[in-house]
Design an enzyme around this catalytic site. Structure first.
Site, PDB file in Angstrom:
ATOM      1  N   ASP A 123      -1.793 -12.711 -39.583  1.00  0.00           N
ATOM      2  CA  ASP A 123      -2.282 -13.700 -38.612  1.00  0.00           C
ATOM      3  C   ASP A 123      -1.245 -14.821 -38.607  1.00  0.00           C
ATOM      4  O   ASP A 123      -1.034 -15.493 -39.630  1.00  0.00           O
ATOM      5  CB  ASP A 123      -3.651 -14.211 -39.088  1.00  0.00           C
ATOM      6  N   ILE A 124      -0.596 -15.033 -37.483  1.00  0.00           N
ATOM      7  CA  ILE A 124       0.533 -15.967 -37.425  1.00  0.00           C
ATOM      8  C   ILE A 124       0.115 -17.403 -37.790  1.00  0.00           C
ATOM      9  O   ILE A 124       0.938 -18.192 -38.253  1.00  0.00           O
ATOM     10  CB  ILE A 124       1.208 -15.906 -36.023  1.00  0.00           C
ATOM     11  N   ASN A 132       0.430 -19.896 -21.870  1.00  0.00           N
ATOM     12  CA  ASN A 132       0.510 -19.736 -20.405  1.00  0.00           C
ATOM     13  C   ASN A 132       1.149 -21.005 -19.842  1.00  0.00           C
ATOM     14  O   ASN A 132       1.402 -21.965 -20.582  1.00  0.00           O
ATOM     15  CB  ASN A 132      -0.863 -19.456 -19.789  1.00  0.00           C
ATOM     16  N   GLY A 173      -6.528 -14.933 -27.291  1.00  0.00           N
ATOM     17  CA  GLY A 173      -5.503 -14.290 -28.119  1.00  0.00           C
ATOM     18  C   GLY A 173      -4.864 -15.224 -29.132  1.00  0.00           C
ATOM     19  O   GLY A 173      -5.524 -16.069 -29.745  1.00  0.00           O
ATOM     20  N   VAL A 174      -3.551 -15.075 -29.282  1.00  0.00           N
ATOM     21  CA  VAL A 174      -2.838 -15.864 -30.285  1.00  0.00           C
ATOM     22  C   VAL A 174      -2.836 -17.349 -29.901  1.00  0.00           C
ATOM     23  O   VAL A 174      -2.890 -18.234 -30.765  1.00  0.00           O
ATOM     24  CB  VAL A 174      -1.420 -15.279 -30.516  1.00  0.00           C
ATOM     25  N   ASP A 175      -2.809 -17.619 -28.612  1.00  0.00           N
ATOM     26  CA  ASP A 175      -2.832 -19.003 -28.103  1.00  0.00           C
ATOM     27  C   ASP A 175      -4.124 -19.707 -28.558  1.00  0.00           C
ATOM     28  O   ASP A 175      -4.091 -20.837 -29.093  1.00  0.00           O
ATOM     29  CB  ASP A 175      -2.760 -18.935 -26.564  1.00  0.00           C
ATOM     30  N   SER A 227       3.502 -11.364 -24.730  1.00  0.00           N
ATOM     31  CA  SER A 227       3.130 -10.623 -23.496  1.00  0.00           C
ATOM     32  C   SER A 227       2.440  -9.276 -23.733  1.00  0.00           C
ATOM     33  O   SER A 227       2.084  -8.616 -22.760  1.00  0.00           O
ATOM     34  CB  SER A 227       4.347 -10.374 -22.578  1.00  0.00           C
ATOM     35  N   THR A 228       2.271  -8.845 -24.992  1.00  0.00           N
ATOM     36  CA  THR A 228       1.742  -7.477 -25.201  1.00  0.00           C
ATOM     37  C   THR A 228       0.218  -7.412 -25.272  1.00  0.00           C
ATOM     38  O   THR A 228      -0.341  -6.343 -25.470  1.00  0.00           O
ATOM     39  CB  THR A 228       2.319  -6.836 -26.484  1.00  0.00           C
ATOM     40  N   TYR A 236      -1.249 -10.113 -21.247  1.00  0.00           N
ATOM     41  CA  TYR A 236      -0.229  -9.966 -20.207  1.00  0.00           C
ATOM     42  C   TYR A 236       0.295  -8.538 -20.053  1.00  0.00           C
ATOM     43  O   TYR A 236       1.181  -8.290 -19.220  1.00  0.00           O
ATOM     44  CB  TYR A 236       0.915 -10.959 -20.438  1.00  0.00           C
TER      45      TYR A 236
END
Ligand code: APR
Length: 175
Positions: free
Chosen positions: A11-12, A25, A33-35, A118-119, A122
């Site tokens: 987990d980043i 975005n 997501g990660v954002d 993007s994976t 997106y």
């Protein structure tokens, strides 16, 4: 293989590096997501700060503090939405990695981690995205010494294997 490039499954938001990269975005105001994970862990000061920046173009990158994250900074980049490959998606994805590394170097960031930009939402195909990520980062690092560590932080073993395969292919090509 350049020993400064690693692939990890994590987990980043848990990484205590100089910076983590966010797959944001164009509004920079958060999302899923990660954002979403990064904004939740950084706390509300991150959105306040991002509001003042006023957005980010697709393929570009902007830096903020990490606030409550273990990472000192967040580099927000905006990946392309995949619509089949004929709208410069590959070039724009490469630009995300390039611009993020240049923003890192401009701000004294020596250690950083990338998610698989993007994976997710997106929809960029994972194998092709891994190939672009590995090639772009390797090309920049081959020319520059200001970066000590780049981790490709994958969220699943399967995603990690895609990146590891591309790193190995690059290694084999260089003999
Ligand atoms: N740590 C590391 N990787 C993660 C994490 C996490 N905590 N959460 C998700 N991921 C992975 C996903 O598994 C995916 O492989 O990040 C990758 C990118 O997926 P998204 O977060 O959906 O990002 P992206 O495809 O670039 O879409 C961006 O989604 O959340 C919105 O605001 C964001 O509109 C933007 C869009």
């Amino acid at each position: 293989m350049d020993p400064r490039i690693q692939v990890i499954v994590a987990d980043i938001t848990t990484l205590a590096l100089d910076a983590i990269v966010n797959a944001a975005n164009t509004t920079l105001m958060g999302g899923g997501g990660v954002d979403g994970a990064i904004h939740r862990k950084a706390g509300p000061r991150l959105a306040d700060y991002c509001e003042k920046i006023g957005g980010c173009e697709t393929g570009d990158a902007k830096i903020t503090p990490g606030f409550d994250l273990p990472a000192r900074h967040v580099i927000h980049t905006v990946g392309p939405f995949w619509t089949g490959g004929d709208r410069r998606e590959e070039e724009l994805l490469a630009s995300c990695y390039k611009r993020s590394l240049h923003v890192a170097m401009d701000n004294g960031v020596r250690t950083l981690a990338f998610p698989a930009i993007s994976t997710g939402a997106y929809r960029f195909p994972g194998g092709r995205a891994a190939e672009i990520a590995v090639k772009t980062v390797s090309d920049v690092l081959a020319k520059r010494e200001e970066i000590d560590l780049v981790q490709f932080c994958c969220f699943s073993e399967a995603a990690g294997e895609l990146v590891a395969a591309r790193l190995k292919a690059l290694d084999d090509a260089h003999g």
